[in-house]
Scaffold this motif. Structure first.
Motif, PDB file in Angstrom:
ATOM      1  N   SER A 352      58.320  34.500  20.389  1.00  0.00           N
ATOM      2  CA  SER A 352      57.109  35.575  19.874  1.00  0.00           C
ATOM      3  C   SER A 352      56.203  35.380  21.531  1.00  0.00           C
ATOM      4  CB  SER A 352      56.752  36.268  19.416  1.00  0.00           C
ATOM      5  OG  SER A 352      56.402  36.962  19.476  1.00  0.00           O
ATOM      6  N   VAL A 353      55.489  34.223  20.815  1.00  0.00           N
ATOM      7  CA  VAL A 353      54.499  33.728  22.131  1.00  0.00           C
ATOM      8  C   VAL A 353      55.134  33.349  23.687  1.00  0.00           C
ATOM      9  CG1 VAL A 353      52.207  31.566  22.820  1.00  0.00           C
ATOM     10  CG2 VAL A 353      52.829  32.391  20.469  1.00  0.00           C
ATOM     11  N   ASN A 354      56.344  32.677  23.371  1.00  0.00           N
ATOM     12  CA  ASN A 354      56.735  32.466  24.814  1.00  0.00           C
ATOM     13  C   ASN A 354      57.346  33.627  26.066  1.00  0.00           C
ATOM     14  OD1 ASN A 354      57.740  30.990  26.797  1.00  0.00           O
ATOM     15  ND2 ASN A 354      59.806  30.555  25.759  1.00  0.00           N
ATOM     16  N   ALA A 355      57.330  35.042  24.228  1.00  0.00           N
ATOM     17  CA  ALA A 355      58.112  35.734  25.032  1.00  0.00           C
ATOM     18  C   ALA A 355      56.989  36.627  25.763  1.00  0.00           C
ATOM     19  CB  ALA A 355      58.338  37.407  24.517  1.00  0.00           C
ATOM     20  N   HIS A 356      55.623  36.439  25.436  1.00  0.00           N
ATOM     21  CA  HIS A 356      54.308  37.253  25.525  1.00  0.00           C
ATOM     22  C   HIS A 356      53.745  36.022  27.214  1.00  0.00           C
ATOM     23  CE1 HIS A 356      50.131  38.558  24.846  1.00  0.00           C
ATOM     24  NE2 HIS A 356      49.734  37.278  26.274  1.00  0.00           N
ATOM     25  N   GLU A 357      53.886  34.958  26.916  1.00  0.00           N
ATOM     26  CA  GLU A 357      53.752  34.490  28.538  1.00  0.00           C
ATOM     27  C   GLU A 357      54.448  34.483  29.286  1.00  0.00           C
ATOM     28  OE1 GLU A 357      50.633  33.350  27.800  1.00  0.00           O
ATOM     29  OE2 GLU A 357      50.211  32.979  25.701  1.00  0.00           O
ATOM     30  N   ILE A 358      55.597  34.460  29.223  1.00  0.00           N
ATOM     31  CA  ILE A 358      57.053  35.114  30.616  1.00  0.00           C
ATOM     32  C   ILE A 358      56.076  36.870  30.405  1.00  0.00           C
ATOM     33  CG2 ILE A 358      59.040  35.534  30.956  1.00  0.00           C
ATOM     34  CD1 ILE A 358      59.986  32.705  28.978  1.00  0.00           C
ATOM     35  N   GLY A 359      55.919  37.456  29.205  1.00  0.00           N
ATOM     36  CA  GLY A 359      55.517  38.612  29.951  1.00  0.00           C
ATOM     37  C   GLY A 359      54.435  38.567  30.914  1.00  0.00           C
ATOM     38  N   HIS A 360      53.722  37.401  31.316  1.00  0.00           N
ATOM     39  CA  HIS A 360      52.573  37.769  32.416  1.00  0.00           C
ATOM     40  C   HIS A 360      53.309  37.770  33.369  1.00  0.00           C
ATOM     41  CE1 HIS A 360      48.945  38.299  30.085  1.00  0.00           C
ATOM     42  NE2 HIS A 360      49.372  37.282  28.563  1.00  0.00           N
ATOM     43  N   GLN A 361      54.397  36.849  33.345  1.00  0.00           N
ATOM     44  CA  GLN A 361      54.852  36.249  34.815  1.00  0.00           C
ATOM     45  C   GLN A 361      55.162  37.949  35.550  1.00  0.00           C
ATOM     46  OE1 GLN A 361      55.359  33.524  36.176  1.00  0.00           O
ATOM     47  NE2 GLN A 361      54.955  32.621  33.808  1.00  0.00           N
ATOM     48  N   TRP A 362      55.293  39.103  34.450  1.00  0.00           N
ATOM     49  CA  TRP A 362      55.053  40.034  35.607  1.00  0.00           C
ATOM     50  C   TRP A 362      53.420  40.851  35.603  1.00  0.00           C
ATOM     51  CZ3 TRP A 362      59.306  38.051  33.313  1.00  0.00           C
ATOM     52  CH2 TRP A 362      61.162  38.030  34.389  1.00  0.00           C
ATOM     53  N   PHE A 363      53.148  40.652  34.299  1.00  0.00           N
ATOM     54  CA  PHE A 363      51.504  41.204  33.999  1.00  0.00           C
ATOM     55  C   PHE A 363      51.088  39.988  34.584  1.00  0.00           C
ATOM     56  CE2 PHE A 363      54.741  43.338  32.108  1.00  0.00           C
ATOM     57  CZ  PHE A 363      54.963  45.279  32.558  1.00  0.00           C
ATOM     58  N   TYR A 364      50.181  39.828  35.546  1.00  0.00           N
ATOM     59  CA  TYR A 364      49.318  39.067  36.255  1.00  0.00           C
ATOM     60  C   TYR A 364      50.190  38.289  37.128  1.00  0.00           C
ATOM     61  CZ  TYR A 364      48.282  34.121  37.162  1.00  0.00           C
ATOM     62  OH  TYR A 364      47.658  33.032  37.327  1.00  0.00           O
ATOM     63  N   GLY A 365      51.280  37.811  36.775  1.00  0.00           N
ATOM     64  CA  GLY A 365      51.902  36.109  37.908  1.00  0.00           C
ATOM     65  C   GLY A 365      52.520  37.580  39.487  1.00  0.00           C
ATOM     66  N   ILE A 366      53.333  38.479  38.897  1.00  0.00           N
ATOM     67  CA  ILE A 366      53.580  39.422  39.804  1.00  0.00           C
ATOM     68  C   ILE A 366      52.568  40.905  40.239  1.00  0.00           C
ATOM     69  CG2 ILE A 366      55.962  41.068  40.787  1.00  0.00           C
ATOM     70  CD1 ILE A 366      57.038  39.028  38.743  1.00  0.00           C
ATOM     71  N   ILE A 367      52.544  41.195  39.630  1.00  0.00           N
ATOM     72  CA  ILE A 367      51.794  42.335  39.366  1.00  0.00           C
ATOM     73  C   ILE A 367      49.616  41.763  39.094  1.00  0.00           C
ATOM     74  CG2 ILE A 367      50.563  44.783  38.516  1.00  0.00           C
ATOM     75  CD1 ILE A 367      54.114  44.923  37.692  1.00  0.00           C
ATOM     76  N   GLY A 368      49.214  41.902  40.379  1.00  0.00           N
ATOM     77  CA  GLY A 368      47.833  40.781  39.835  1.00  0.00           C
ATOM     78  C   GLY A 368      46.870  41.997  39.445  1.00  0.00           C
ATOM     79  N   ASP A 369      46.029  41.788  39.391  1.00  0.00           N
ATOM     80  CA  ASP A 369      44.431  42.254  38.506  1.00  0.00           C
ATOM     81  C   ASP A 369      43.568  41.107  38.486  1.00  0.00           C
ATOM     82  OD1 ASP A 369      46.130  40.673  35.993  1.00  0.00           O
ATOM     83  OD2 ASP A 369      44.467  41.838  34.825  1.00  0.00           O
ATOM     84  N   ASN A 370      42.664  41.594  38.190  1.00  0.00           N
ATOM     85  CA  ASN A 370      41.122  41.617  38.095  1.00  0.00           C
ATOM     86  C   ASN A 370      40.739  41.292  36.527  1.00  0.00           C
ATOM     87  OD1 ASN A 370      38.509  40.605  37.961  1.00  0.00           O
ATOM     88  ND2 ASN A 370      37.615  41.940  39.676  1.00  0.00           N
ATOM     89  N   GLU A 371      41.260  40.057  36.035  1.00  0.00           N
ATOM     90  CA  GLU A 371      41.174  39.823  34.205  1.00  0.00           C
ATOM     91  C   GLU A 371      39.763  39.640  33.934  1.00  0.00           C
ATOM     92  OE1 GLU A 371      45.445  36.735  33.988  1.00  0.00           O
ATOM     93  OE2 GLU A 371      43.634  35.624  34.821  1.00  0.00           O
ATOM     94  N   TYR A 372      39.043  39.844  34.612  1.00  0.00           N
ATOM     95  CA  TYR A 372      37.442  40.213  34.230  1.00  0.00           C
ATOM     96  C   TYR A 372      37.079  41.373  34.419  1.00  0.00           C
ATOM     97  CZ  TYR A 372      32.906  38.685  33.567  1.00  0.00           C
ATOM     98  OH  TYR A 372      31.599  38.153  32.878  1.00  0.00           O
ATOM     99  N   ASP A 373      37.737  42.374  35.398  1.00  0.00           N
ATOM    100  CA  ASP A 373      37.345  43.671  35.087  1.00  0.00           C
ATOM    101  C   ASP A 373      38.117  44.354  34.258  1.00  0.00           C
ATOM    102  OD1 ASP A 373      35.016  43.188  36.512  1.00  0.00           O
ATOM    103  OD2 ASP A 373      35.479  44.018  38.572  1.00  0.00           O
ATOM    104  N   GLU A 374      39.243  44.102  34.328  1.00  0.00           N
ATOM    105  CA  GLU A 374      40.384  44.883  33.936  1.00  0.00           C
ATOM    106  C   GLU A 374      41.200  44.202  33.054  1.00  0.00           C
ATOM    107  OE1 GLU A 374      40.846  49.291  36.287  1.00  0.00           O
ATOM    108  OE2 GLU A 374      41.409  47.404  37.359  1.00  0.00           O
ATOM    109  N   PRO A 375      41.268  43.270  31.922  1.00  0.00           N
ATOM    110  CA  PRO A 375      41.697  42.396  31.414  1.00  0.00           C
ATOM    111  C   PRO A 375      43.156  43.130  30.660  1.00  0.00           C
ATOM    112  CG  PRO A 375      39.818  42.553  29.998  1.00  0.00           C
ATOM    113  CD  PRO A 375      39.470  43.205  31.299  1.00  0.00           C
TER     114      PRO A 375
END
Ligand SMILES: [Zn+2]
Length: 498
Positions: A352-375
């Motif tokens: 499940s942790v692996n799925a969470h981190e791999i989910g970040h490939q989409w949400f952070y990696g591919i679709i980026g964001d300002n992680e401080y302003d809108e985590p």
């Protein structure tokens, strides 16, 4: 990132909140979306006012451009040498980019995350020298984690190149940046260009309990020289065999359309590999954690398959899942996830942790964001993705905290301003309530319309940066519905990023 024990932590939060005087409503668990709608009306009205007033303030300034972000198209070249005995790295960095920001751009910023105070006491640090801009020696100063290069005059829409020497001392700690035993985790280890946007330069402080990273996608060409016995996992793809020179080996990596470059090394790593949807998946593990290798490979492949189908295609040729011993559950970098293990971890939890981190490939990696302003734009989504993988979306039904101060779309600093209680509220609001809100949106729209909208959002923001406003707008355009009452009722306010 995923904290260590999500479920245990949540029950711990209730205790923290009680001691901090933040009461959880006893019957809140039964509270439905429609009844919470009424409960937060007052909060919403306040937020609406804020939104309107910000809009008029903006208008008078007349210069705001929410799509302005630069410097554009960064292309990094690095030659670095890591000494595993001293845990020090020396390197040369060359980064070219386009000045899309303004005419006669007079300054540049880089984030030097290795200088964060958290690392200093454990032997960590980062220094830069010999900085040149377009070949000319440049003036600079360094304050905490911000490198400020001054007295420039860069023409608009032209390319510029910054070169510098840098040294890194890795702290002894079980973290995303540091060494422990034979393993060295190299997250946020090199000088990275800061982002200039409508707020100006973003040089927010390091955030230990989560992320304050914000960078644009670009290309990396990296040569890493270290002891020939080191087994290295890295963002990107290794080019050919390493070049051997006595005890040393030089590895060459190329990565495209990524917003960071991370590595993990250990001379005892073994590699378990497979392929899914044309993507090579490698699990790096040592003997101690051999029992988790198959679970990590299986959940890695299943996550890529599932998220590609639901959100959009995984765009890179490779993904590395690396095992290490962190204080957290896992940590995400482009094409590389760190999964923190100890011998007592349950296989299902690790998956499940692996799925969470791999989910970040989409949400952070591919679709980026300002992680401080809108985590929430990466954490709530990665938590939702993990629940999708776990087949436990129905369990996403926590109520919001009763204290209306906490919003899903709040900045990291809104939480850290309230000390430890704020950090607990951050995990609860951003991970648990945020993923609940996304699941509520899925229930509101229905599966077909929800995933169609997510795919439209992916297509629109692929390799870019998203904001809360952008997400709401993408959902509304795809579903052809006014979703503002839904988002307001879930404390997701487009004005919070301003
Ligand atoms: Zn996360």
């Amino acid at each position: 990132m995923k904290e260590r024990h999500l479920k245990a932590l949540v029950s711990g939060i209730a205790a923290v909140m009680l001691t901090a005087g933040i009461a959880m409503p006893a019957q809140a668990k039964q509270e439905s979306y429609s009844s919470s709608k009424a409960a937060y009306k007052a909060v919403n009205q306040k937020a609406q006012k804020k939104l309107v007033s910000l809009k008029s303030a903006r208008k008078s300034e007349g210069t705001a451009d929410s799509s302005l972000r630069g410097p554009a198209d960064p292309s990094y070249k690095m030659d670095v040498k890591y000494d595993a005995k001293t845990h020090k790295l020396t390197g040369k960095l060359n980064v070219s980019f386009k000045n899309n920001v303004k005419q006669n751009l007079s300054e540049l910023y880089f984030n030097l995350w290795g200088r964060a105070a958290d690392f200093k006491e454990k032997g960590g640090g980062m220094d830069v020298s010999n900085i040149r801009v377009n070949g000319k020696k440049a003036a600079f100063d360094v304050k905490e984690t911000a490198l400020h290069i001054t007295n420039l005059s860069l023409p608009k829409n032209k390319k510029a190149t910054v070169t510098m020497d840098f040294t890194v001392s890795f702290p002894e700690q079980q973290d995303r940046f540091g060494w422990y035993g034979d393993t060295v985790s190299m997250g946020n280890w090199f000088p990275i260009l800061s982002v200039y946007d409508e707020e100006g330069w973003n040089v927010d402080p390091y955030f230990n309990a989560g992320e304050s990273f914000y960078s644009l996608t670009g290309n990396f060409d990296v040569n890493v020289t270290t002891n020939r016995k080191q087994v290295i996992a890295a963002t990107g793809t290794e080019q050919g065999k390493p070049k051997m020179d006595g005890e040393l080996a030089t590895h060459h990596y190329i990565a495209e359309n990524v917003r960071d470059f991370a590595m993990e090394m250990n001379p005892t790593y073994k590699i378990l590999s497979s392929k899914v949807n044309g993507v090579k998946v490698h699990v790096y593990y040592d003997d101690k954690y051999a029992k988790y290798a198959a679970s990590l490979l299986e959940s890695g492949k299943d996550s890529i398959k599932l998220f590609s189908k639901k959100f959009g295609k995984y765009p890179w040729p490779e993904l590395d899942v690396v095992t290490m011993e962190g204080w957290f559950g896992g940590m995400e970098y482009p094409q590389l996830v760190m999964i923190s293990l100890n011998e007592n971890r349950k296989q299902e939890w690790v998956k499940s942790v692996n799925a969470h981190e791999i989910g970040h490939q989409w949400f952070y990696g591919i679709i980026g964001d300002n992680e401080y302003d809108e985590p929430w734009l990466d954490e709530s989504f990665a938590s939702f993705a993990a629940a999708l993988y776990d087949n436990s979306l129905d369990e996403l039904n926590v109520p919001p905290l009763s204290d209306p101060y906490y919003h899903i779309s709040s900045k990291v600093s809104d939480f850290t301003a309230r000390g430890n209680a704020g950090i607990s509220a951050y995990y609860y609001t951003i991970y648990d309530y945020g993923s609940t809100a996304l699941n509520d949106l899925r229930l509101e729209l229905g599966d077909a319309a929800f995933y169609k909208a997510m795919k439209a959002y992916f297509k629109e923001k692929k390799f870019g940066i998203s904001t809360t406003k952008d997400f709401i707008s993408a959902m509304e355009r795809s579903s052809k519905q006014d979703l503002s009452p839904f988002f307001r009722a879930h404390r997701i306010f487009p004005s919070d990023q301003n």
